[in-house]
Design an enzyme around this catalytic site. Structure first.
Site, PDB file in Angstrom:
ATOM      1  N   ALA A 122      35.105  43.840  39.130  1.00  0.00           N
ATOM      2  CA  ALA A 122      34.911  42.471  39.655  1.00  0.00           C
ATOM      3  C   ALA A 122      33.579  42.345  40.389  1.00  0.00           C
ATOM      4  O   ALA A 122      32.537  42.582  39.800  1.00  0.00           O
ATOM      5  CB  ALA A 122      36.093  42.059  40.530  1.00  0.00           C
TER       6      ALA A 122
ATOM      7  N   ASP B  97      42.731  48.108  29.064  1.00  0.00           N
ATOM      8  CA  ASP B  97      41.765  47.398  29.897  1.00  0.00           C
ATOM      9  C   ASP B  97      40.782  48.387  30.537  1.00  0.00           C
ATOM     10  O   ASP B  97      39.572  48.164  30.555  1.00  0.00           O
ATOM     11  CB  ASP B  97      42.549  46.618  30.972  1.00  0.00           C
ATOM     12  CG  ASP B  97      41.631  45.773  31.810  1.00  0.00           C
ATOM     13  OD1 ASP B  97      40.947  44.918  31.223  1.00  0.00           O
ATOM     14  OD2 ASP B  97      41.579  45.984  33.042  1.00  0.00           O
TER      15      ASP B  97
ATOM     16  N   ALA C 281      34.938  22.927  31.375  1.00  0.00           N
ATOM     17  CA  ALA C 281      35.830  22.788  30.229  1.00  0.00           C
ATOM     18  C   ALA C 281      37.059  23.652  30.417  1.00  0.00           C
ATOM     19  O   ALA C 281      36.977  24.778  30.931  1.00  0.00           O
ATOM     20  CB  ALA C 281      35.105  23.194  28.959  1.00  0.00           C
TER      21      ALA C 281
ATOM     22  N   LYS D  45      36.589  48.935  30.031  1.00  0.00           N
ATOM     23  CA  LYS D  45      35.616  49.058  31.120  1.00  0.00           C
ATOM     24  C   LYS D  45      34.794  50.339  30.969  1.00  0.00           C
ATOM     25  O   LYS D  45      33.582  50.348  31.192  1.00  0.00           O
ATOM     26  CB  LYS D  45      36.330  49.024  32.474  1.00  0.00           C
ATOM     27  CG  LYS D  45      36.903  47.632  32.782  1.00  0.00           C
ATOM     28  CD  LYS D  45      37.749  47.656  34.033  1.00  0.00           C
ATOM     29  CE  LYS D  45      38.309  46.273  34.331  1.00  0.00           C
ATOM     30  NZ  LYS D  45      39.346  46.295  35.357  1.00  0.00           N
TER      31      LYS D  45
ATOM     32  N   GLY E  14      50.770  39.783  42.129  1.00  0.00           N
ATOM     33  CA  GLY E  14      49.778  39.204  41.208  1.00  0.00           C
ATOM     34  C   GLY E  14      48.689  40.178  40.807  1.00  0.00           C
ATOM     35  O   GLY E  14      47.648  39.792  40.294  1.00  0.00           O
TER      36      GLY E  14
END
Ligand code: ADP
Ligand code: ASP
Ligand code: MG
Length: 831
Positions: free
Chosen positions: A622, A689, A514, A693, A675
């Site tokens: 990650a 952010d 989706a 974490k 990026g």
């Protein structure tokens, strides 16, 4: 040597199959060791015919004309005769078969006409009609055998297969059958080399036809084998043997090479349709080895059933399910401590010929419940009401209760005896499949454990229990929400690994993808080469999670996982609904774990209650194993003293570049063009952010805190204007170049490095700039790398450090993929 071979309905299903029966019989009749082989053949009705015969009775009772049923019966057999003629079977032989079938057909017509006139069908007449399928198929087989020169001696079960008069479920009188077969058994005449008998029926002492229960041709064959003192019984059917579970329900069920009589009996009793439940008793009495073989694949060795197969490696040999079951309950204060209640219950059932499939009694003796076939449910309730009429009147017994639409799921195995933990695995599997267990029973032989469950749960329960005990092919059904950078890379990684995983028996199937405004669902699996195109072809409507969950839960999948690769707060707020719908959740989205404490806790409770997994290793660093490592430390009793981490790839890059003498504004620009940063680099610089974490890690250690409790020291000096469009802000950043150059120089003078770190210590969390000494692992960390150091009671003075690339779609997707596979391997433990 005498061998009895039985061919089931599909094995005589058409002319080609009957010709194959001829071939297989001829092969078997060839003597291999000099001694002549005698064959007793038993055949079923042509597939579907018995059902049609039974339906015809109901049909005419409901006023339908007789002709249609006669025509149907005639056509089926005439069609086969025509095909046999076309295949070259002698006309005279076929004409004689046809004459016999015409006689059977006229018997059928007379009986149906009688039923129609009387509007009544006695059990005896019902059995007579039911037997006609076998009586019509047998002459066809006789013609084919004769065509091969094997003129069979016809055995009429009415003449020797004596039974009691329990129509629909008759029992053989073995002693008498043995006597009646004595001459045939001893015969050495060549015309008695091949004997042919229709299965499924016999006759009572008055000569009335009785049937042996649906699927009873297997039983007929076993009776014949026992009566002929045969050396071997072969049941030829349409599957390669007895499987570990019904192969129509469990795709990865496998054929069992050898099983014991007792195991076969239990499996058959509890519904393994491949064998009529009463087949084993006559052969076990004479120790006749019995083989189940596939007439569609005769080279397969099949399943051998005998007294002492080698013990199986696994305690459980197979599973079976019995559908069409109802449970009857008798309860009441008046039952407590009264002797003989159970005897009265079961003799009331026996009088009505109701067979009790399974019994469960509560230890308080306050209630007895047992299962019967649903078609006997009303009779059973009436029989009990009648039996306990006085107690009912006195209020000592409650109204008889009954529940329908149930089935029984059984695990069976000789090796289950005295093995521990089997029930644990069994019920654990059922709980994982979200199947409610209504009643449980384990026989004294400990050879089987049976559970009563709701009928709609049967197939899923069977599949998951099979999976737990045999750990064959494992499956995960992936529903990906968010098909952007990380989601896209994940699909690509799955695509690359699918074949490799399949070779290891893991089926990772993407069943849903989706995006914000499109949703593609395909429970059979979406081909990952073309998902983009297929998704783009779906009509464009805003994505809604709840309708998708409804569809997924009604598909009753075994191991569905929702992968949330969005950064959506709304989806993170829906994880509880996702667990409730029966899915695991795997996500790199930090929103749920950094939401308020109440939600954080409730999420875990729901996941536990629903036995779903919540996996979010990629929330921090990650793909780096940070959360898992921390969890393991704590689980194994270690205690965290200080945790320090560089947890932002973009800031790791920026501060590394400052060390090289690059001005802050330029370092930021570089990070952005590579990026590494969020689209608006102020999101990174805000420290929010990293704070999330830190909070997530701190909560793993048990800190009961919220995001607002994390102290954030902005790396940007107070008073600096952070407002306005991105470009204006980036231009303004030049004003910060000197400030950061000075801070880097100061640190260097002390032999240290300036880093943006998150720290968990002394019951709190803080994020901000810090000077890191050269002895610390974080000193080296730059260029977009992440690292976390755990200083613990065990890891001291040198902390345990996890370090590596901690951002970017590839490593994040890899981490998500690893989590996904954790949902598969969670149950590899097999006894
Ligand atoms: P036949 O007409 O040859 O007697 P049945 O239809 O009565 O054949 O029985 C064979 C079928 O039994 C198989 O096609 C299979 O679907 C079903 N079955 C159920 N449980 C099992 C099992 N454990 N092993 C093999 N087959 C099973
Ligand atoms: N023809 C019978 C039935 O369908 C018996 C059998 O096939 O075994 O029940
Ligand atoms: Mg059968």
């Amino acid at each position: 040597m005498i061998k009895v071979m039985k061919f089931g309905g599909t094995s005589v299903g058409d002319a080609a199959r009957i010709l194959e029966v001829g071939r297989l019989t001829a092969l078997a009749a060839i003597s291999t060791e000099g001694a002549p082989v005698r064959i007793g053949l038993v055949v079923s009705a042509v597939t579907g015919v018995t059902n049609r015969l039974i339906a015809s009775v109901d049909g005419v009772l409901q006023g339908r004309p007789v002709d249609g049923f006669i025509e149907e019966f005639t056509n089926i057999h005439a069609g086969i005769i025509a095909d046999l003629a076309a295949a070259g079977i002698d006309q005279d032989l076929l004409a004689s078969a046809e004459r016999e079938i015409v006689e059977v057909t006229s018997e059928f017509e007379n009986l149906l006409t009688g039923i129609r006139l009387l509007q009544e069908c006695s059990p005896g007449v019902h059995d007579h009609i039911s037997s006609l399928g076998e009586r019509a198929s047998t002459p066809l087989v006789a013609a084919v055998l004769a065509g091969r020169g094997l003129f069979p001696r016809r055995l009429d079960p009415r003449a020797f297969l004596l039974t009691d008069s329990v129509f629909g479920n008759a029992s053989p009188i073995m002693e008498e059958i043995d006597k009646r077969l004595a001459d045939i058994r001893a015969s050495t005449a060549s015309e008695d080399r091949v004997m042919l008998m229709p299965g499924f029926f016999g006759a009572d002492i008055r000569g009335k036809i009785t049937t042996l229960g649906r699927g009873g041709s297997d039983f007929s064959a076993a009776i014949l084998a026992a009566g002929l003192h045969a050396d071997r019984l072969e049941i030829w059917t349409d599957v390669d043997g007895i499987f570990s579970a019904d192969p129509r329900m469990v795709a990865d069920a496998f054929v069992l090479d050898e099983i014991s009589y007792a195991e076969a009996m239990e499996l058959a009793f509890f519904g393994a349709k491949v064998l009529h439940p009463r087949t084993i008793a006559p052969v076990v009495a004479r120790g006749i080895p019995t083989v189940i073989k596939n007439s569609f694949n005769p080279d397969h060795p099949g399943t051998l059933i005998h007294a002492s197969p080698p013990p199986s490696e696994r305690p459980v040999r197979g599973l079976s399910t019995l559908s069409g079951v109802s449970m009857i309950g008798l309860s009441g204060a008046g039952l407590r401590g009264v002797p003989g209640v159970a005897a009265r219950v079961f003799s009331a059932m026996a009088q009505k010929n109701i067979s009790v499939i399974l019994i469960a009694q509560s230890s308080s003796e306050y209630s007895i419940c047992f299962c019967v076939a649903t078609n006997q449910r009303v009779d059973a309730v009436n029989a009990l009401e009648h039996e306990f009429i006085l107690e009912r009147g006195a209020g000592l017994v409650n109204p008889i209760e009954s529940v329908g639409d149930l089935s029984i799921l059984s695990v069976v195995g000789d090796e289950m005896r005295s093995r521990r933990g089997i029930a644990g695995i069994f019920f654990g599997a059922l709980a994982d499949a979200d199947v409610n267990v209504i009643a449980i029973s384990q026989g004294f032989s400990e050879r089987n454990i049976s559970t009563v469950i709701a009928a709609p749960d049967t197939e899923r329960a069977m599949r998951i229990v099979h999976h737990f005990f045999f750990n064959t092919r494992q499956a995960v059904q992936v529903f990906l929400v968010g098909s952007g950078a990380v989601g896209g890379r994940l699909l690509e990684q799955i695509r690359m690994q699918q074949v490799h995983l399949a070779a290891q028996q893991v089926d990772v199937r993407v069943c849903g993808i989706a995006s914000k405004n499109r949703m593609l669902l395909d429970f059979g699996g979406i081909t990952l080469d073309t998902w983009k195109k297929r998704l783009s072809e779906v009509p464009d409507t805003p994505f809604e999670l709840l309708p998708m969950l409804t569809k997924i839960s009604s598909a009753r999948l075994l191991n569905p996982v929702l992968v949330d690769c969005t950064d959506s707060g709304a989806i993170a707020k829906s994880y509880e609904a996702i667990f409730e719908a029966g899915l695991h959740v795997v996500t790199p989205n930090k929103k749920a774990n950094s939401a308020d404490r109440a939600y954080y806790r409730s999420l875990r409770k729901t996941a536990n209650r629903r036995r779903r997994q919540f996996l979010y290793e990629t929330n921090v660093g990650a793909g780096l194993p940070i959360i898992e490592t921390l969890k393991n430390l704590i689980k194994s009793g270690d205690r965290l003293r200080i945790c320090r981490g560089i947890l932002s790839g973009s800031l790791s890059y920026v501060f590394g570049r400052l060390e090289d003498g690059v001005p802050f504004s330029q370092a930021l620009e570089e990070a952005r063009s590579k990026g590494f940063t969020e689209p608006d680099p102020r999101d990174d610089l805000s420290g929010l952010d990293v704070a999330r974490k830190c909070l997530i890690l701190a909560r793993e250690v048990g800190f009961n805190m919220d995001l607002s409790d994390v102290v954030i020291d902005s790396p940007i000096p107070a008073g600096f204007d952070l407002s306005g469009p991105i470009d204006n802000f980036l231009n303004r950043c030049r004003d910060l170049d000197a400030h950061f150059a000075t801070r880097v120089a100061e640190a260097r003078k002390l032999g240290m490095a300036l880093r943006f770190v998150g720290t968990i210590a002394d019951g709190g969390c803080r994020v901000g700039l810090a000077n890191i000494s050269a002895s610390e692992a974080l000193f080296q960390v730059r260029d977009g790398e992440n690292a976390v150091s755990f200083l613990t009671d065990r890891y001291t003075p040198i902390p345990l450090t996890v370090r590596g690339y901690g951002a970017g779609p590839d490593v994040t997707a890899a981490g998500v993929f690893a989590d996904l596979l954790r949902t598969v391997f969670w149950n590899t433990e097999v006894l």
